[in-house]
Design an enzyme around this catalytic site. Structure first.
Site, short mmCIF file in Angstrom:
data_model
loop_
_atom_site.label_atom_id
_atom_site.label_comp_id
_atom_site.label_asym_id
_atom_site.label_seq_id
_atom_site.Cartn_x
_atom_site.Cartn_y
_atom_site.Cartn_z
N HIS A 54 0.83 -1.21 0.00
CA HIS A 54 0.00 0.00 0.00
C HIS A 54 0.86 1.25 0.00
O HIS A 54 0.52 2.27 -0.64
CB HIS A 54 -0.91 -0.03 1.23
CG HIS A 54 -1.81 1.16 1.33
ND1 HIS A 54 -1.66 2.12 2.30
CD2 HIS A 54 -2.86 1.56 0.58
CE1 HIS A 54 -2.57 3.05 2.15
NE2 HIS A 54 -3.32 2.74 1.11
N GLU A 57 1.75 1.79 -3.50
CA GLU A 57 0.60 2.33 -4.23
C GLU A 57 0.59 3.85 -4.15
O GLU A 57 0.33 4.54 -5.14
CB GLU A 57 -0.69 1.75 -3.65
CG GLU A 57 -1.95 2.38 -4.21
CD GLU A 57 -3.13 2.28 -3.26
OE1 GLU A 57 -3.90 3.26 -3.16
OE2 GLU A 57 -3.30 1.22 -2.62
N GLU A 134 -5.10 7.72 7.10
CA GLU A 134 -6.02 6.76 6.49
C GLU A 134 -6.36 5.64 7.48
O GLU A 134 -7.51 5.20 7.58
CB GLU A 134 -5.38 6.19 5.21
CG GLU A 134 -6.33 5.42 4.33
CD GLU A 134 -5.67 4.98 3.02
OE1 GLU A 134 -6.31 4.22 2.28
OE2 GLU A 134 -4.52 5.40 2.75
#
Length: 430
Positions: A54, A57, A134
């Site tokens: 992630h 990403e 997040e």
């Protein structure tokens, strides 16, 4: 190798550099979608690097040694293109969609970030803060938290049970050097699929991708171990909330299992649509919840089916009783002819509607080749759906009900408020 049907033309090949290429020609559109699929996801990370996929990403579109993040954004804006990326438990995908006349630009940008990203320490620090926010945001969403803890209970001690975001501790501990090493190990041609859909020439794309990766080689799919530890029965997160959020279900079949199409029908009948048993009984008939649905996940060597619902704390026992009861009924009485027809019709429409634009088709063929090693035509998929019989769904339901169940609850409860035996929860701790 090529496969054709009346709806599409799909071609696949392995390039000399090791990249698998799959394309689908759509001569009636003005766009083209390009995706790079890396066969590494969160389950392939060591625990100390949980969240590394992630992290990448977030980082790859931050630029390369020759093209800054702002330059990438400006170049795509100028031609009306868009880009995005996402991380799953078993792969990470990066894609661009733009007008077909600008295909070279899309290939340039994606090839550069996939082969030579900057991964600058300053960008790592900036994105670390974003990712920590997040994680906090997900922790503030009770429904997300219930789903996350359900997966952890279903696959305890296994990376499939981890959230792709990682943990605050692992994200804080990951360094720029860690991210670079993880990229160098996993982002290699033989662990990549490139998928393209739209108006283009296959041979030109193959030549262009090979030229951009000619200097690179190597890589392999990650080695994986199937979950061995039995599911945990119950996870309760006490929160003073107005609503209780529940995730209730069991392990099911992998993505290679022949019963997966029957399970898709079962899922739709149980909680996959507005006419499903749970939606009708829990929401429409009794008004016990605003949102209730079931969902299934399929991995290389495992799977799950889960019911997710938000309800008032006073209704939790009744809702769980209905959910468990409907699972039992499906395993004893099966589905009706009408339910079978509705579910198959819905899955057929879902499959066809997912082929309406170049981005959707690019995603379908890229994921299929990466995860299944082949790309079935739409007609082949529709034939598998049409071939599901009531007996197939009954067998899938019997297998699901026989599996130990897990329950995750987020709300004003303690663990002793739930009767594990009555709900069929995993017996290890119930």
């Amino acid at each position: 190798m090529s496969s054709r049907s009346g709806r599409q033309k799909i071609r696949t090949e392995t390039l000399p550099c090791g990249i698998q290429l799959v394309t689908e020609a759509m001569t009636d559109v003005a766009s083209v979608a390009v995706g790079f699929w890396v066969g590494t996801g969160s389950r392939d990370e060591p625990s100390e690097l949980a969240g590394a996929s992630h992290f990448l990403e977030h980082l790859l579109f931050k630029g390369t040694p020759t093209r800054s993040a702002a330059a990438i954004a400006e170049a795509l804006d100028e031609v009306g293109g868009d880009c995005n990326a996402y991380t799953t438990k078993e792969y990470t995908a990066f894609y661009i969609r733009l007008l077909a006349e600008h295909l070279d630009l899309g290939l340039d940008i994606l090839s550069e970030i996939m082969s030579d990203p900057a991964l600058a320490p300053a960008d790592v620090e900036a994105e670390r803060t974003v990712i920590l926010d997040e994680i906090l945001m997900h922790a503030d969403e009770p429904a997300d938290l219930a789903a996350e803890h359900f997966t952890s209970a279903l696959f305890p001690g296994h990376p499939l049970g981890r959230d792709p975001l990682g943990t605050a501790e692992s994200v804080l501990a990951t360094t720029a050097a860690d991210v670079r090493r993880f990229f160098d190990e996993h982002y290699r041609p033989a662990n990549m699929v490139v998928s393209v859909a739209g108006d283009f020439d296959h041979e030109l794309v193959a030549t262009s991708v090979q030229a951009r990766f000619d200097a690179l080689s190597g890589g392999r799919s990650p080695e994986r171990t199937a979950p061995a530890e039995p599911p945990a029965p119950l996870c309760v997160v006490h929160k003073t909330t107005e609503q209780a959020h529940l995730a209730f279900g069991a392990r099911s079949v992998s993505r290679f299992d022949e019963s997966r199409f029957a399970l898709a029908v079962l899922n739709h009948v149980l909680g996959g649509g507005l006419s499903s048993r749970l939606f009708q009984k829990v929401r429409e008939q009794r008004g016990l919840a605003y949102s209730i649905f079931s969902d299934r996940s399929a991995y290389q060597d495992a799977g799950s089916l889960c019911v997710l619902v938000g309800t008032a704390p006073d209704y939790v026992d009744e809702v769980l009783k209905i959910c468990a009861g409907e699972l039992e009924l499906l395993a004893t009485d099966g589905v009706t002819d009408r339910e079978l027809a509705v579910a198959k019709g819905n899955l057929r429409a879902e499959t066809l509607l997912a082929c309406e634009d170049s981005g959707a088709r690019m995603s379908r063929i890229g994921a299929a080749l990466l995860l299944h090693g082949e790309v079935q035509t739409v007609d082949e998929v529709l034939a598998r759906i049409a071939g599901v019989e009531r007996a197939d769904v009954l067998a899938a339901a019997e297998a699901l009900v026989a599996a130990p169940r897990s329950l995750s609850v987020v709300g004003p409860f303690e663990a002793d408020a739930f009767d594990g035996a009555a709900l069929g929860l995993a017996p290890t701790l119930a």
